[in-house]
Design a protein around this motif. Structure first.
Motif, PDB file in Angstrom:
ATOM      1  N   SER A 224       0.834  -1.210   0.000  1.00  0.00           N
ATOM      2  CA  SER A 224       0.000   0.000   0.000  1.00  0.00           C
ATOM      3  C   SER A 224       0.866   1.256   0.000  1.00  0.00           C
ATOM      4  CB  SER A 224      -0.932   0.005   1.211  1.00  0.00           C
ATOM      5  OG  SER A 224      -1.852  -1.064   1.138  1.00  0.00           O
ATOM      6  N   MET A 225       1.981   1.209   0.708  1.00  0.00           N
ATOM      7  CA  MET A 225       2.888   2.360   0.716  1.00  0.00           C
ATOM      8  C   MET A 225       3.354   2.686  -0.706  1.00  0.00           C
ATOM      9  SD  MET A 225       5.222   1.577   4.094  1.00  0.00           S
ATOM     10  CE  MET A 225       6.268   3.009   3.835  1.00  0.00           C
ATOM     11  N   TRP A 226       3.588   1.642  -1.486  1.00  0.00           N
ATOM     12  CA  TRP A 226       4.007   1.872  -2.880  1.00  0.00           C
ATOM     13  C   TRP A 226       2.856   2.428  -3.700  1.00  0.00           C
ATOM     14  CZ3 TRP A 226       3.181  -2.130  -7.044  1.00  0.00           C
ATOM     15  CH2 TRP A 226       3.642  -1.654  -8.278  1.00  0.00           C
ATOM     16  N   SER A 227       1.673   1.810  -3.582  1.00  0.00           N
ATOM     17  CA  SER A 227       0.533   2.256  -4.392  1.00  0.00           C
ATOM     18  C   SER A 227       0.098   3.676  -4.016  1.00  0.00           C
ATOM     19  CB  SER A 227      -0.652   1.282  -4.227  1.00  0.00           C
ATOM     20  OG  SER A 227      -1.083   1.240  -2.879  1.00  0.00           O
ATOM     21  N   GLU A 228       0.349   4.084  -2.766  1.00  0.00           N
ATOM     22  CA  GLU A 228      -0.038   5.431  -2.327  1.00  0.00           C
ATOM     23  C   GLU A 228       1.073   6.457  -2.549  1.00  0.00           C
ATOM     24  OE1 GLU A 228      -1.154   4.942   1.725  1.00  0.00           O
ATOM     25  OE2 GLU A 228      -2.828   3.580   1.274  1.00  0.00           O
ATOM     26  N   GLY A 229       2.205   6.049  -3.112  1.00  0.00           N
ATOM     27  CA  GLY A 229       3.274   6.986  -3.442  1.00  0.00           C
ATOM     28  C   GLY A 229       4.184   7.341  -2.287  1.00  0.00           C
ATOM     29  N   LEU A 230       4.111   6.575  -1.185  1.00  0.00           N
ATOM     30  CA  LEU A 230       5.004   6.852  -0.056  1.00  0.00           C
ATOM     31  C   LEU A 230       6.413   6.309  -0.302  1.00  0.00           C
ATOM     32  CD1 LEU A 230       2.606   6.069   2.943  1.00  0.00           C
ATOM     33  CD2 LEU A 230       3.214   8.303   1.974  1.00  0.00           C
ATOM     34  N   VAL A 231       6.517   5.320  -1.188  1.00  0.00           N
ATOM     35  CA  VAL A 231       7.831   4.789  -1.581  1.00  0.00           C
ATOM     36  C   VAL A 231       7.818   4.545  -3.086  1.00  0.00           C
ATOM     37  CG1 VAL A 231       8.391   3.696   0.634  1.00  0.00           C
ATOM     38  CG2 VAL A 231       7.107   2.401  -1.086  1.00  0.00           C
ATOM     39  N   ASP A 232       8.958   4.725  -3.710  1.00  0.00           N
ATOM     40  CA  ASP A 232       9.138   4.309  -5.099  1.00  0.00           C
ATOM     41  C   ASP A 232       9.671   2.885  -5.113  1.00  0.00           C
ATOM     42  OD1 ASP A 232       8.219   6.572  -6.234  1.00  0.00           O
ATOM     43  OD2 ASP A 232      10.172   7.373  -6.843  1.00  0.00           O
ATOM     44  N   ARG A 233       9.293   2.145  -6.130  1.00  0.00           N
ATOM     45  CA  ARG A 233       9.675   0.726  -6.199  1.00  0.00           C
ATOM     46  C   ARG A 233      10.881   0.555  -7.125  1.00  0.00           C
ATOM     47  NH1 ARG A 233       5.678  -4.387  -7.149  1.00  0.00           N
ATOM     48  NH2 ARG A 233       7.153  -5.828  -8.111  1.00  0.00           N
ATOM     49  N   PHE A 234      11.867  -0.204  -6.642  1.00  0.00           N
ATOM     50  CA  PHE A 234      13.067  -0.511  -7.428  1.00  0.00           C
ATOM     51  C   PHE A 234      13.290  -2.017  -7.372  1.00  0.00           C
ATOM     52  CE2 PHE A 234      13.542   3.723  -5.700  1.00  0.00           C
ATOM     53  CZ  PHE A 234      13.939   4.478  -6.806  1.00  0.00           C
ATOM     54  N   GLU A 235      13.417  -2.646  -8.528  1.00  0.00           N
ATOM     55  CA  GLU A 235      13.659  -4.092  -8.576  1.00  0.00           C
ATOM     56  C   GLU A 235      15.116  -4.334  -8.938  1.00  0.00           C
ATOM     57  OE1 GLU A 235      10.914  -6.709 -10.385  1.00  0.00           O
ATOM     58  OE2 GLU A 235       9.197  -5.370 -10.076  1.00  0.00           O
ATOM     59  N   LEU A 236      15.816  -4.981  -8.048  1.00  0.00           N
ATOM     60  CA  LEU A 236      17.247  -5.215  -8.224  1.00  0.00           C
ATOM     61  C   LEU A 236      17.452  -6.486  -9.046  1.00  0.00           C
ATOM     62  CD1 LEU A 236      19.809  -3.800  -7.348  1.00  0.00           C
ATOM     63  CD2 LEU A 236      19.846  -5.211  -5.298  1.00  0.00           C
ATOM     64  N   GLN A 237      18.149  -6.346 -10.183  1.00  0.00           N
ATOM     65  CA  GLN A 237      18.396  -7.467 -11.076  1.00  0.00           C
ATOM     66  C   GLN A 237      19.762  -8.089 -10.783  1.00  0.00           C
ATOM     67  OE1 GLN A 237      15.986  -8.541 -13.120  1.00  0.00           O
ATOM     68  NE2 GLN A 237      14.735  -6.872 -12.254  1.00  0.00           N
ATOM     69  N   PRO A 238      19.990  -9.309 -11.268  1.00  0.00           N
ATOM     70  CA  PRO A 238      21.309  -9.937 -11.078  1.00  0.00           C
ATOM     71  C   PRO A 238      22.414  -9.105 -11.727  1.00  0.00           C
ATOM     72  CG  PRO A 238      19.688 -11.565 -11.777  1.00  0.00           C
ATOM     73  CD  PRO A 238      19.029 -10.227 -11.917  1.00  0.00           C
ATOM     74  N   LEU A 239      23.641  -9.366 -11.307  1.00  0.00           N
ATOM     75  CA  LEU A 239      24.785  -8.697 -11.900  1.00  0.00           C
ATOM     76  C   LEU A 239      24.922  -9.073 -13.366  1.00  0.00           C
ATOM     77  CD1 LEU A 239      27.501  -9.375  -9.156  1.00  0.00           C
ATOM     78  CD2 LEU A 239      26.271  -7.239  -9.527  1.00  0.00           C
ATOM     79  N   SER A 240      25.403  -8.131 -14.147  1.00  0.00           N
ATOM     80  CA  SER A 240      25.762  -8.451 -15.526  1.00  0.00           C
ATOM     81  C   SER A 240      27.059  -9.245 -15.517  1.00  0.00           C
ATOM     82  CB  SER A 240      25.937  -7.176 -16.344  1.00  0.00           C
ATOM     83  OG  SER A 240      27.070  -6.448 -15.885  1.00  0.00           O
ATOM     84  N   LYS A 241      27.418  -9.800 -16.664  1.00  0.00           N
ATOM     85  CA  LYS A 241      28.677 -10.558 -16.760  1.00  0.00           C
ATOM     86  C   LYS A 241      29.864  -9.669 -16.397  1.00  0.00           C
ATOM     87  CE  LYS A 241      31.462 -13.917 -18.001  1.00  0.00           C
ATOM     88  NZ  LYS A 241      32.765 -13.238 -17.957  1.00  0.00           N
ATOM     89  N   GLU A 242      29.863  -8.428 -16.870  1.00  0.00           N
ATOM     90  CA  GLU A 242      30.971  -7.518 -16.586  1.00  0.00           C
ATOM     91  C   GLU A 242      31.034  -7.186 -15.096  1.00  0.00           C
ATOM     92  OE1 GLU A 242      28.709  -7.128 -18.969  1.00  0.00           O
ATOM     93  OE2 GLU A 242      30.003  -7.723 -20.639  1.00  0.00           O
ATOM     94  N   GLU A 243      29.870  -6.988 -14.481  1.00  0.00           N
ATOM     95  CA  GLU A 243      29.845  -6.682 -13.050  1.00  0.00           C
ATOM     96  C   GLU A 243      30.303  -7.881 -12.225  1.00  0.00           C
ATOM     97  OE1 GLU A 243      26.129  -3.486 -13.311  1.00  0.00           O
ATOM     98  OE2 GLU A 243      25.771  -5.589 -12.825  1.00  0.00           O
ATOM     99  N   ALA A 244      29.903  -9.073 -12.663  1.00  0.00           N
ATOM    100  CA  ALA A 244      30.350 -10.279 -11.963  1.00  0.00           C
ATOM    101  C   ALA A 244      31.868 -10.428 -12.057  1.00  0.00           C
ATOM    102  CB  ALA A 244      29.657 -11.515 -12.541  1.00  0.00           C
TER     103      ALA A 244
END
Length: 899
Positions: free
Chosen positions: A159-179
Motif C-alpha cells: 500500500s505504501m508503494w501504491s499510495e506513493g510513499l515509496v518508489d519501487r526498485f527491482e534489483l536485477q542480477p549482476l551483468s557478466k561484466e559486473e560479476a
C-alpha cells in the motif's frame, strides 16, 4: 537502536539505481524507496552505497525483521522503542510517538533527514508495517524497505508503494561484466574468462551465490592462482553451510505441497510438467512458478527445472534419503519412458543408485559416457564402479580413463586403458579406447609414433574379431578398419606429413557414407588445407562437418573440441579475426563445463588473433592467461605455442624480461620432449632477436621458412617470412609475395599486395593500404604501411609529401598506443648496414653512449660518430634517439600475415 553510519565496501554496478534512490531521499517532497530483490542479490549493499553517498545529509537508522518475529506486534521496531513502558507497547499512537522521538531528537530534525532502513521487510509484522507507513506519511522520516519479492510483502508495504510513499526498485542480477569485477575485487586479480563464465553461469549473477562459489572452489582446490591469474580446475560446487541455511529458510516458508513439488523438481530435474503435476499438487506447481522458484521450458514436454540451479544442488543434500526414495518411486511410476534431457538422464541414474534401486548396467554405462561428453568427470568416477556386467567392464574402463584425463591424471588414464583394445570384443569399445590413447599422446615429441601404434592396435583388434567371429557384420568391420586408417592419418599429420595424408583424407571425405568417419576425415582434411595455404577451402569443409555434427544428437558433444580446434586454426590462417572473435565470445558465453578443460585453447586462439591483427597490448595478457590455463590442462598440447606467442608479444612491447621468461619456459618444454610447431619456434627466435643478434635471428628464421616450404606448410612459410620482413630484411619481399599469392584468405591477400607495393615503392598504394588496414582493425599493419611510405618519400627527398606522410605515421602510431602496442617506427634495411654498423646499432639500442661504444669496440670517438652519421643516412633517420627507438630487434619482430 542508535543512529549508525556505515562505511561498507563499495558496490559493484547498479549505480543508476543508487542515483535514483539518492534522488528520492534528497527530494524535499520525494518518497522513500522499496527495493525488491532475491536473497543475496545485493539489496543491503545497494542501501549501504546510498547511505555512503548521502553522507552527513541524512541520519540512518536500521531495523531488522525476521520470520521468527513476524507474528509478534512491533517486534522488528523494538530496538527503537526502548523509551516505552510495558503498558504502552501495544498502543499504536504511543509506539508512533516514541518512534518519531527516537528518530528525531530535539534540534536534529532541522539539520538532516532521518532515514529508516528496514532489512527483510517481507517479514514485518502487520503492526510494525502500519506504524512505518504512518511514519512515512507524516514525513517524520524517509523509509527504505529492503524486501524479497517472495513471499509477498505485507499488504501495508504494498500500500505504501501504491499510495506513493515509496518508489519501487527491482534489483536485477549482476551483468557478466559486473560479476567479473566482483571476482577480481574478491580474488585480488582477474579470473581467466573461461573460469569467469562458468562461475557466472552457476551463480546466475547473484552476488552472494558468486561469493559462495568462489570460497567453496578455493577450499576444494578447484580455484587456484597462477601468477596474477586465477584458473578453475573443476566444477565449483557450492553446497556451503551459508547457502544451505539460506535455502532451508526459503523452503520452510513454503507450505507442505509447495515443498514437496519443489523437492521433486530438484531431485528429478529436468522433469516433464505433466509428470510433475501428477506427482505433486498442480496448484502448488503453479504457485512455485509464480514465486519464481521453477522455470518451465518451451519444448514439447515443457520440462521443469529450478530457476536457480545452485539451489537445486543444496536441496538435493537437504532432502533425507527416505523421503528421496519415496519421491523417486512416485515419479518413476508416472514416467512413460526414461528422461529425454541430458541432465535428466544423468540425474535419473544417480538418484536411482543413491536410493538403492536396481539400475541396468547398460544405463549406468550410457550415463557415464554422457557425463564425459558433458565434461563431468566426477560423475563418471562416482557411477562406473556400480557396473557388474563383465561384458561392459572394459567399456567402463574407457570411460573411467577419459574421466581421469579430464581430471588431470593422464598416468591414471593410461593405466585404465592398458589391455582394453587387446581384450575388447566389441568394436565400439575398441574405437573409443584407440582414439583416447591417441589423445593421451597429444603434444608429446613421440606423440606421432604413439598415435600410429594406437592405429595399428585398432586394426589388429578388428582382424582378431573377424577371425574369432566369422559372422561379424561386414559393414561394421569395414567402418572399423576405416576408423583405424583415419587414426593413422592423424598420426601422419602429427608428424608433419600433411601433404602425404591429404589425398587419402580427400578420398575418404568424398566417398564414405559413414557419418562418423566422414566427420573425422573432413576435420583432418581441413587441418591439412589450412596449413598448406588453403584456409578458405578448409573453412568450407568445416562448415559441412558442422552440419554432420548438428545431425548427430548427443554424439556431437564427443567431437566438439576436435572440430573446434581445426575451425579456429582455419579462421586464424584465413585472417577471419572478427568471425573468430564472435565465435569465441559466443562459445565462452555458453559457459559449458568444457571450458574448464579446453579453455586454454580458446584463450590461445583469442590472443593469437589479437597478435596477428596488431593489438599487441590486448594480445599479451590473453596469451599469458592461456599459458597459465594450459600449464594445468593441456589436452591438445598447446602450451609451447602459447609460451612462444607470449614471448613474441612481450618482445614487441619491449618487455624483454617477460619475453625471456616465456622463451626459457618454451625451451624447457622442448627439452622435456614436448612437440613444437614451426611457428612456435619462429616466434621464440623473433622474440630473442635482439639478444642473439638480428642477422643470426634472420638466418634461423630463413632456415625455418625453408623447412616449412619443404614440408608443404605454405601458411607457416608465409608467417615466418613475415617475421623476417619485420626484422628489416627487405630482400625477403619477392619470396614473401610469391608465397602469399599462393595462399587463400584475407591476410594472404593483404600481404601479397603489401609486398607488391613495397617492391614497386608505390607510395600511393601503401597509403591506401594503411587506410584499409586501419578500417579493418589491423593497427600494426596500418602503421607499417604508413612508415614504409614515409621512408620511400624521405629516400626520394620528396619534401612536400613527407609532411603528409609524417602526419599519417603519427596518426597510425597513436592508434597503436590506444591498443597498448609499441610504436611502429620505420624498420631499418639491414642490408644497407655493414657488420660494424650493425654492432654499433645494437649497442645504441642497449643504451650505450658513443664513448662506451668506442671503448667496447676499440674505436675512436670520432670514428663512432662518423659511423652513426652514415647509418642515419642509410636508414632514413635523423637522430641517435631514432636509432635507439626503432624496433631494430625484438621490438619489430611483428605480426605474421598483417604486414
Amino acid at each position: 537502536m542508535t543512529e549508525t553510519t556505515i562505511t561498507a565496501e563499495r558496490l559493484i554496478g547498479r549505480f543508476g539505481m543508487v542515483a535514483s534512490v539518492v534522488d528520492c531521499l534528497l527530494d524535499a517532497n520525494g518518497p522513500g524507496a522499496l527495493i525488491l530483490g532475491d536473497a543475496g542479490i545485493g539489496k543491503t549493499a545497494l542501501a549501504n552505497e546510498v547511505i555512503f553517498e548521502l553522507g552527513s545529509r541524512i541520519r540512518p537508522f536500521y531495523v531488522f525483521a525476521g520470520p521468527s518475529l513476524s507474528e509478534v506486534p512491533y517486534a522488528a521496531l523494538a530496538p527503537l522503542l526502548t523509551a516505552l513502558t510495558p503498558g504502552q507497547t501495544d498502543q499504536p499512537r504511543a509506539v508512533l510517538k516514541a518512534l518519531v522521538t527516537e528518530l528525531n531528537p530535539e534540534g536534529l530534525r532541522d539539520q538532516s533527514q532521518a532515514v529508516l532502513v528496514v532489512e527483510d521487510a517481507q517479514h514485518l509484522d502487520d503492526s510494525s508495517a502500519a506504524v512505518i507507513a504512518q511514519l512515512a506519511a507524516a514525513e517524520a522520516a524517509r523509509v527504505v524497505l529492503l524486501c524479497r519479492p517472495h513471499p509477498s510483502p505485507p499488504p501495508e508495504v504494498l500500500s505504501m508503494w501504491s499510495e506513493g510513499l515509496v518508489d519501487r526498485f527491482e534489483l536485477q542480477p549482476l551483468s557478466k561484466e559486473e560479476a567479473d569485477e566482483l571476482c577480481t575485487r574478491v580474488l585480488g586479480s582477474p579470473l581467466v574468462p573461461s573460469a569467469s563464465a562458468v562461475l557466472f553461469r552457476s551463480s546466475g549473477g547473484n552476488p552472494m551465490f558468486l561469493l559462495e562459489l568462489i570460497a567453496h572452489a578455493k577450499t576444494r582446490g578447484h580455484l587456484v592462482q597462477r601468477n596474477d591469474t586465477w584458473v578453475l580446475l573443476g566444477e565449483p560446487g557450492a553446497a556451503t553451510v551459508r547457502l544451505m541455511d539460506l535455502v532451508r529458510n526459503q523452503i520452510m516458508q513454503l507450505n507442505p505441497d509447495q515443498r514437496q513439488a519443489l523437492e521433486s523438481v530438484a531431485l528429478a530435474e529436468a522433469i516433464p510438467l505433466s509428470v510433475l503435476q501428477r506427482a505433486s499438487d498442480s496448484h502448488a506447481v503453479d504457485e512455485l512458478k509464480e514465486l519464481q522458484f521453477i522455470a518451465i521450458s518451451a519444448d514439447p514436454a515443457r520440462h521443469v527445472r529450478l530457476a536457480q540451479p545452485l539451489i537445486g544442488e543444496v536441496i538435493r543434500q537437504l532432502v533425507p534419503t527416505a523421503r528421496s526414495v519415496t519421491i523417486r518411486r512416485r515419479i518413476v511410476d508416472l514416467m512413460d519412458s526414461r528422461p529425454e534431457t541430458l541432465d535428466g538422464r544423468l540425474r535419473h541414474v544417480t538418484w536411482a543408485l543413491e536410493s538403492g534401486a536396481t539400475v541396468p548396467d547398460a544405463d549406468i554405462l550410457e550415463a557415464a559416457q554422457l557425463a564425459n561428453r558433458l565434461f563431468i568427470p566426477e560423475y563418471v568416477e562416482r557411477v562406473v564402479g556400480a557396473i557388474r556386467d563383465p561384458s561392459l567392464k572394459l567399456a567402463a574402463q574407457v570411460e573411467l580413463a577419459r574421466a581421469k584425463l579430464y581430471g588431470r591424471d593422464p598416468m591414471g588414464a593410461a593405466l585404465c586403458l592398458e589391455g582394453v583394445v587387446e581384450q575388447a570384443t566389441d568394436l565400439r569399445t575398441i574405437r573409443q579406447a584407440s582414439m583416447l590413447a591417441a589423445q593421451l599422446a597429444a603434444g608429446k615429441r613421440n606423440g606421432p609414433e604413439a598415435v600410429l601404434r594406437a592405429a595399428d592396435a585398432w586394426a589388429e583388434a578388428v582382424s582378431r574379431l573377424e577371425e574369432a567371429e566369422p559372422g561379424f557384420d561386414a559393414k561394421e568391420l569395414e567402418t572399423a578398419r576405416l576408423g583405424s586408417r583415419l587414426l593413422a592419418l592423424e598420426g601422419y599429420q602429427a608428424a608433419g606429413r600433411h601433404v602425404e595424408a591429404e589425398p587419402e583424407l580427400q578420398q575418404i571425405w568424398e566417398s564414405t557414407d559413414d557419418d562418423e568417419s566422414r566427420l573425422l576425415a573432413g576435420t583432418l582434411l581441413a587441418e591439412s588445407l589450412a596449413l598448406t595455404g588453403r584456409a578458405v577451402s578448409a573453412l568450407q569443409i568445416v562448415m559441412d562437418v558442422e552440419d554432420i555434427l548438428a545431425d548427430s544428437g548427443d554424439r556431437r558433444l564427443e567431437y566438439a573440441e576436435f572440430v573446434m580446434r581445426r575451425y579456429l586454426l582455419a579462421l586464424l590462417h584465413a585472417g577471419e579475426f572478427d568471425v573468430l572473435d564472435t565465435y569465441l565470445q559466443n562459445h565462452i558465453a555458453q559457459a559449458s563445463n568444457s571450458l574448464i578443460y579446453f579453455g586454454g585453447m580458446l584463450h590461445l586462439a583469442a590472443g593469437t588473433a589479437d597478435l596477428r591483427r596488431g593489438a599487441i597490448g590486448a594480445a599479451l595478457p590473453k596469451l599469458s592467461q592461456a599459458s597459465e590455463v594450459l600449464r594445468l590442462s593441456d589436452a591438445g598440447g598447446d602450451l609451447p605455442d602459447a609460451l612462444a606467442a607470449a614471448a613474441y608479444a612481450a618482445a614487441i612491447l619491449n618487455r624483454t624480461e617477460t619475453a625471456k621468461a616465456n622463451a626459457d619456459a618454451y625451451d624447457a618444454l622442448l627439452s622435456d620432449h614436448r612437440h613444437a610447431s614451426p611457428l612456435g619456434r619462429a616466434y621464440t627466435v623473433a622474440a630473442l632477436a635482439e639478444r642473439m643478434g638480428v642477422q643470426t635471428a634472420v638466418s634461423k628464421l630463413m632456415a625455418l621458412a625453408d623447412a616449412a616450404a619443404a614440408s608443404g606448410f605454405l601458411s607457416y612459410e608465409v608467417e615466418i617470412l613475415s617475421l623476417v620482413l619485420r626484422l628489416g630484411d627487405l630482400s625477403v619481399v619477392p619470396r614473401l609475395a610469391a608465397a602469399a599469392e599462393g595462399c587463400e584468405g584475407r591476410s594472404a591477400e593483404f600481404l601479397a599486395a603489401y609486398c607488391r607495393a613495397l617492391a614497386a615503392k608505390d607510395v600511393n598504394r601503401l597509403v591506401e593500404m594503411s587506410d584499409s588496414a586501419a578500417r579493418d582493425g589491423l593497427d600494426l599493419a596500418a602503421a607499417e604501411c604508413a612508415a614504409h611510405a614515409l621512408r620511400i618519400l624521405e629516400t626520394r627527398g620528396d619534401k612536400p609529401r613527407q609532411f603528409e606522410a609524417q602526419k599519417l605515421v603519427k596518426q597510425r602510431n597513436a592508434a597503436l598506443n590506444k591498443t597498448g602496442s609499441s610504436t611502429a617506427e620505420i624498420p631499418p634495411d639491414l642490408h644497407k648496414l655493414t657488420r660494424r654498423e650493425q654492432e654499433i646499432a645494437a649497442l645504441v639500442q642497449a643504451g650505450a653512449s658513443n664513448r662506451e661504444i668506442a671503448l667496447q669496440l676499440g674505436l675512436s670517438l670520432r670514428t663512432v660518430e662518423g659511423h652513426l652519421y652514415r647509418m642515419f643516412a642509410k636508414l632514413g633517420i635523423s637522430h641517435r634517439e631514432d636509432l635507439a627507438s626503432v624496433a631494430y630487434g625484438a621490438r619489430h619482430a611483428g605480426l605474421p600475415g598483417t604486414a
